[in-house]
Design an enzyme around this catalytic site. Structure first.
Site, short mmCIF file in Angstrom:
data_model
loop_
_atom_site.label_atom_id
_atom_site.label_comp_id
_atom_site.label_asym_id
_atom_site.label_seq_id
_atom_site.Cartn_x
_atom_site.Cartn_y
_atom_site.Cartn_z
N SER A 150 42.64 30.57 39.78
CA SER A 150 42.55 29.33 40.56
C SER A 150 41.16 28.76 40.31
O SER A 150 40.23 29.50 39.94
CB SER A 150 42.70 29.65 42.06
N TYR A 163 40.24 34.95 49.23
CA TYR A 163 40.95 34.32 48.10
C TYR A 163 39.99 34.01 46.95
O TYR A 163 40.28 34.32 45.79
CB TYR A 163 41.64 33.05 48.60
N LYS A 167 40.28 35.70 43.26
CA LYS A 167 40.51 34.89 42.06
C LYS A 167 39.34 34.98 41.08
O LYS A 167 39.54 34.95 39.87
CB LYS A 167 40.80 33.44 42.46
N1 LIG Z 1 49.66 26.05 44.70
C1 LIG Z 1 48.40 25.91 44.36
O1 LIG Z 1 47.75 24.91 44.66
C2 LIG Z 1 47.71 26.99 43.58
C3 LIG Z 1 46.48 26.67 43.00
C4 LIG Z 1 45.83 27.65 42.26
C5 LIG Z 1 46.40 28.88 42.10
N2 LIG Z 1 47.60 29.17 42.69
C6 LIG Z 1 48.17 30.49 42.48
O2 LIG Z 1 49.45 30.35 41.93
C7 LIG Z 1 50.24 31.48 42.28
C8 LIG Z 1 51.56 31.00 42.85
O3 LIG Z 1 51.28 30.29 44.05
P1 LIG Z 1 52.30 29.25 44.69
O4 LIG Z 1 51.50 28.08 45.09
O5 LIG Z 1 53.47 29.07 43.84
O6 LIG Z 1 52.67 30.03 46.03
P2 LIG Z 1 54.10 30.41 46.66
O7 LIG Z 1 53.78 30.97 47.99
O8 LIG Z 1 55.04 29.27 46.55
O9 LIG Z 1 54.61 31.54 45.68
C9 LIG Z 1 54.06 32.83 45.67
C10 LIG Z 1 55.14 33.79 45.29
O10 LIG Z 1 54.61 35.12 45.29
C11 LIG Z 1 55.52 35.94 45.99
N3 LIG Z 1 54.82 37.12 46.51
C12 LIG Z 1 54.00 37.18 47.60
N4 LIG Z 1 53.59 38.45 47.80
C13 LIG Z 1 54.16 39.19 46.82
C14 LIG Z 1 54.12 40.56 46.49
N5 LIG Z 1 53.43 41.45 47.22
N6 LIG Z 1 54.82 40.99 45.41
C15 LIG Z 1 55.55 40.12 44.68
N7 LIG Z 1 55.63 38.81 44.94
C16 LIG Z 1 54.94 38.35 46.00
C17 LIG Z 1 56.11 35.07 47.07
O11 LIG Z 1 57.30 35.60 47.61
C18 LIG Z 1 56.29 33.77 46.30
O12 LIG Z 1 57.51 33.73 45.60
C19 LIG Z 1 49.40 32.30 43.25
O13 LIG Z 1 48.76 33.35 42.53
C20 LIG Z 1 48.38 31.29 43.73
O14 LIG Z 1 47.21 31.90 44.19
C21 LIG Z 1 48.27 28.25 43.41
#
Ligand SMILES: NC(=O)c1ccc[n+]([C@@H]2O[C@H](COP(=O)([O-])OP(=O)(O)OC[C@H]3O[C@@H](n4cnc5c(N)ncnc54)[C@H](O)[C@@H]3O)[C@@H](O)[C@H]2O)c1
Length: 258
Positions: A150, A163, A167
């Site tokens: 991130s 977080y 990251k």
């Molecule tokens: N959405 C954003 O703005 C953003 C920005 C930067 C980074 N990210 C990163 O992208 C990735 C996905 O995030 P997202 O926004 O799609 O979130 P989200 O909550 O929609 O998806 C996260 C997924 O991870 C799964 N998960 C949670 N705990 C788990 C575990 N212990 N084992 C297996 N699966 C697990 C959840 O069930 C879900 O399907 C994350 O690593 C997040 O930190 C997201």
């Protein structure tokens, strides 16, 4: 050859936490690029992964995805996922370490449990998935690992102490693993997205003062969409990036350029 190949035909790609949000979009994109995708989700939420497999099946004229349970905080679950994937699909060529959680609160309010939960999924989970899949890739002398970091691994942002720490750990873990596994043909890279609208970020984005702050920090005055990240993931998964390893590809609308 005049142009690099971005195709993934014949490759098997595992995407952690791909029953929702970004992981779902990565699974759809990787399948579209030719890969067979292992859509993984927490055991209690496996139905979500099955829905994504159905979406992929509806778009492809081939069996392009399977759904398997995975809790990245459990080494037993990770090893079972690796065993079942190899048994059913024969190999693993790509790992997208996507599963992640976030607990947003002021640093003074963060509990030990908050810290352990976030670091457990977002850093420890990333490492042990990379280790288990990486062992298989090192043996086969090929593989591509893409860790979803991130921009908060590169800069600070308030109310995100665990977080940001996790990251930042992912960004440097990416460099470390890249160095160790380069001799074995395994590339390890990361992407660092800005705010993208998903279930993870909805609570933040629905607060007007947070939304305004985010827009102020984004030279490209719009939120990211999951689709904005897919090209980067396919690039890092494909032969086009064979000389790229240890890199974090920032996809942030210019946030960290300011
Ligand atoms: N959405 C954003 O703005 C953003 C920005 C930067 C980074 N990210 C990163 O992208 C990735 C996905 O995030 P997202 O926004 O799609 O979130 P989200 O909550 O929609 O998806 C996260 C997924 O991870 C799964 N998960 C949670 N705990 C788990 C575990 N212990 N084992 C297996 N699966 C697990 C959840 O069930 C879900 O399907 C994350 O690593 C997040 O930190 C997201």
């Amino acid at each position: 050859m005049a142009s690099a190949s971005f195709r993934l035909d014949g490759k098997v790609a595992v995407v952690t936490g791909s029953g929702s949000g970004l992981g779902r979009t990565f699974a759809l994109g990787l399948a579209d690029a030719g890969a067979t995708v292992v859509v993984t989700e927490l055991p209690g939420l496996l139905g979500r992964a099955e829905v994504v497999v159905g979406e992929i099946a509806a778009q492809m004229d081939r069996q392009a995805a399977i759904a398997l349970p995975l809790d990245v905080t459990s080494l037993a679950s990770i090893h079972e996922l690796v065993r079942t994937t190899v048994e059913r699909l024969g190999q693993m060529d790509v790992l997208v370490n996507n599963a992640g959680i976030q607990i947003a609160k002021p640093a003074l309010d963060v509990t030990e449990e908050d810290w352990d939960r976030v670091l457990g999924v977002d850093l420890k989970g990333v490492f042990f998935c990379a280790q288990a899949v990486g062992r298989h890739m090192v043996e086969r002398r090929q593989g591509k690992i893409i860790n979803v970091a991130s921009i908060m691994g590169l800069i600070g942002y308030r109310e995100r102490a665990p977080y940001c720490s996790a990251k930042a750990g992912v960004v440097n873990l990416t460099r470390e693993l890249a160095i160790e596994w380069a001799p074995y043909g395994v590339n390890v890279n990361a992407i660092a997205p800005t705010f993208i609208r998903t279930p993870l970020t909805e609570p933040t984005l629905s607060r007007p003062e947070m939304y305004d702050d985010i827009m102020y920090r984004m030279p490209i005055k719009r939120l990211g969409l999951p689709e904005d990240l897919v090209g980067g993931v396919i690039y890092l998964a494909s032969p086009a990036s064979d000389l790229v390893t240890g890199h974090t590809l920032v996809i942030d609308g210019g946030w960290t350029a300011m």
